[in-house]
Design a protein around this motif. Structure first.
Motif, PDB file in Angstrom:
ATOM      1  N   SER A 157       0.762  -1.096  -0.083  1.00  0.00           N
ATOM      2  CA  SER A 157       0.071  -0.034   0.152  1.00  0.00           C
ATOM      3  C   SER A 157       0.814   1.446  -0.113  1.00  0.00           C
ATOM      4  CB  SER A 157      -0.910   0.015   1.173  1.00  0.00           C
ATOM      5  OG  SER A 157      -0.184   0.058   2.426  1.00  0.00           O
ATOM      6  N   LEU A 158       1.902   0.952   0.240  1.00  0.00           N
ATOM      7  CA  LEU A 158       3.001   2.161   0.196  1.00  0.00           C
ATOM      8  C   LEU A 158       3.667   2.580  -0.771  1.00  0.00           C
ATOM      9  CD1 LEU A 158       4.996   1.285   3.470  1.00  0.00           C
ATOM     10  CD2 LEU A 158       2.904   2.566   3.330  1.00  0.00           C
ATOM     11  N   GLN A 159       4.186   3.831  -1.370  1.00  0.00           N
ATOM     12  CA  GLN A 159       5.054   4.293  -2.314  1.00  0.00           C
ATOM     13  C   GLN A 159       6.257   3.367  -2.187  1.00  0.00           C
ATOM     14  OE1 GLN A 159       4.301   6.124  -4.950  1.00  0.00           O
ATOM     15  NE2 GLN A 159       2.146   7.079  -4.000  1.00  0.00           N
ATOM     16  N   VAL A 160       7.070   3.325  -3.308  1.00  0.00           N
ATOM     17  CA  VAL A 160       8.454   2.570  -3.450  1.00  0.00           C
ATOM     18  C   VAL A 160       9.193   3.201  -2.334  1.00  0.00           C
ATOM     19  CG1 VAL A 160      10.128   1.824  -4.878  1.00  0.00           C
ATOM     20  CG2 VAL A 160       7.858   1.594  -5.507  1.00  0.00           C
ATOM     21  N   SER A 161       9.514   4.490  -2.509  1.00  0.00           N
ATOM     22  CA  SER A 161      10.386   4.926  -1.587  1.00  0.00           C
ATOM     23  C   SER A 161      10.167   4.920  -0.120  1.00  0.00           C
ATOM     24  CB  SER A 161      10.415   6.621  -1.750  1.00  0.00           C
ATOM     25  OG  SER A 161       8.916   7.188  -1.411  1.00  0.00           O
ATOM     26  N   VAL A 171       8.467   1.946   0.992  1.00  0.00           N
ATOM     27  CA  VAL A 171       8.736   0.785   1.196  1.00  0.00           C
ATOM     28  C   VAL A 171      10.361   0.442   1.597  1.00  0.00           C
ATOM     29  CG1 VAL A 171       9.051  -1.643   0.123  1.00  0.00           C
ATOM     30  CG2 VAL A 171       6.977  -0.226  -0.375  1.00  0.00           C
ATOM     31  N   CYS A 172      11.232   1.177   0.895  1.00  0.00           N
ATOM     32  CA  CYS A 172      12.376   1.086   1.395  1.00  0.00           C
ATOM     33  C   CYS A 172      12.963   1.691   2.628  1.00  0.00           C
ATOM     34  CB  CYS A 172      13.435   2.134   0.333  1.00  0.00           C
ATOM     35  SG  CYS A 172      13.371   1.561  -1.571  1.00  0.00           S
ATOM     36  N   SER A 173      11.998   2.912   3.094  1.00  0.00           N
ATOM     37  CA  SER A 173      12.327   3.313   4.489  1.00  0.00           C
ATOM     38  C   SER A 173      11.894   2.343   5.280  1.00  0.00           C
ATOM     39  CB  SER A 173      11.633   4.662   4.315  1.00  0.00           C
ATOM     40  OG  SER A 173      12.012   5.665   3.665  1.00  0.00           O
ATOM     41  N   LEU A 174      10.797   1.643   5.109  1.00  0.00           N
ATOM     42  CA  LEU A 174      10.386   0.736   6.143  1.00  0.00           C
ATOM     43  C   LEU A 174      11.139  -0.442   6.174  1.00  0.00           C
ATOM     44  CD1 LEU A 174       7.652  -0.265   7.482  1.00  0.00           C
ATOM     45  CD2 LEU A 174       6.983  -1.366   5.623  1.00  0.00           C
ATOM     46  N   GLY A 175      11.948  -0.738   5.242  1.00  0.00           N
ATOM     47  CA  GLY A 175      12.920  -1.882   5.334  1.00  0.00           C
ATOM     48  C   GLY A 175      13.966  -1.501   6.230  1.00  0.00           C
TER      49      GLY A 175
END
Length: 261
Positions: free
Chosen positions: A22-26, A28-32
């Motif tokens: 549900s997130l923007q790709v950027s 997703v990278c931050s979530l990682g």
């Protein structure tokens, strides 16, 4: 028990994947970077496969025209990249960079087509046709053409393409405009029509000018303007120019008059 295992227990894997999707790709990278659990999930091939499908493959399979022989369909995609492969993230990045290069070429074309800060409708429609031929999807448009720092004409081209070619609903486009805070940005559309005939005499050519916001065009509040742009300079319409709307201001003499009273 460490934080990573606590998160894994409290958030089922399928729910965690839905959150990431549900997130923007950027994002997703931050979530990682939050924990080991999220790092492993956000780097997993199944997640990047879903991100790729959502951004490009779904758009390709939903187009009205048949895909060309050079395009890869869903079945072939599964055969080449199975669930055990470790190439999805790199594959996504390569595709993103390819689309970024195509977007840059369209931005350059539009900027080179500007004359006195306006663009003629022929060049405008060519830019939209280039988006179609290069197979831009809705998320590509959001990433590359709906940014507030861009020329509003590029915003307009992206909006027009989504509505007229991709068939994205007005509500979805409007939501994207609001998220990028550009729904109130305005363009000025000017068109000249051949003068009408009256008692055997042709009247002077008619000049029309309309300032419209991206939001109003999206919600079909300015259907006449969009119809004029779609048709282009044909039949009775001699010329169409599109530019950023000039801010309106009160005349200097009026302002001074108000001050002196």
């Amino acid at each position: 028990m460490n934080q990573s295992k606590l998160v894994q227990i409290s958030v089922p894997n399928d729910i965690a994947v839905k959150i990431a999707l549900s997130l923007q790709v950027s994002d997703v990278c931050s979530l990682g970077s939050c924990s080991r659990y999220w790092r492993e999930l956000c780097g997993s091939d199944c997640l990047w496969a879903a991100l790729y499908r959502d951004r490009w493959l779904t758009h390709a399979l939903n187009r009205e025209e048949e895909p060309s022989s050079s395009e890869i369909n869903a079945h072939e995609f599964d055969q080449v990249f199975d669930s055990t492969s470790k190439v999805w993230r790199g594959f996504y990045i390569n595709k993103h960079n390819e689309m970024a290069g195509k977007a840059a070429s369209i931005v350059d074309f539009v900027e080179q087509s500007l004359s006195s800060e306006s663009i003629k409708v022929g060049h405008y429609l060519t830019a939209i046709e280039n988006l179609r031929s290069m197979q831009f999807g809705f998320k590509d448009i959001q990433m590359f053409f709906l940014k507030p720092k861009l020329n509003v004409l590029l915003n307009l081209i992206g909006v027009h393409y989504c509505i007229s070619w991709l068939g994205v609903s007005a509500e979805c486009v409007m939501e994207a405009l609001r998220s990028y805070k550009i729904s109130e940005r305005q363009v000025c559309v000017q068109w000249w029509k051949i003068g009408r005939w009256l008692y055997g005499f042709r009247l002077r050519d008619e000049s029309h000018s309309r300032n419209v916001s991206l939001g109003d065009l999206t919600m079909a509040k300015e259907e006449e303007v969009l119809a004029v742009i779609n048709r282009g300079a044909i039949y009775e319409v001699l010329c169409i120019k599109i530019s950023a709307a000039k801010p309106t201001s009160t005349s200097w003499s009026y302002q001074n008059g108000q001050t002196l009273d």
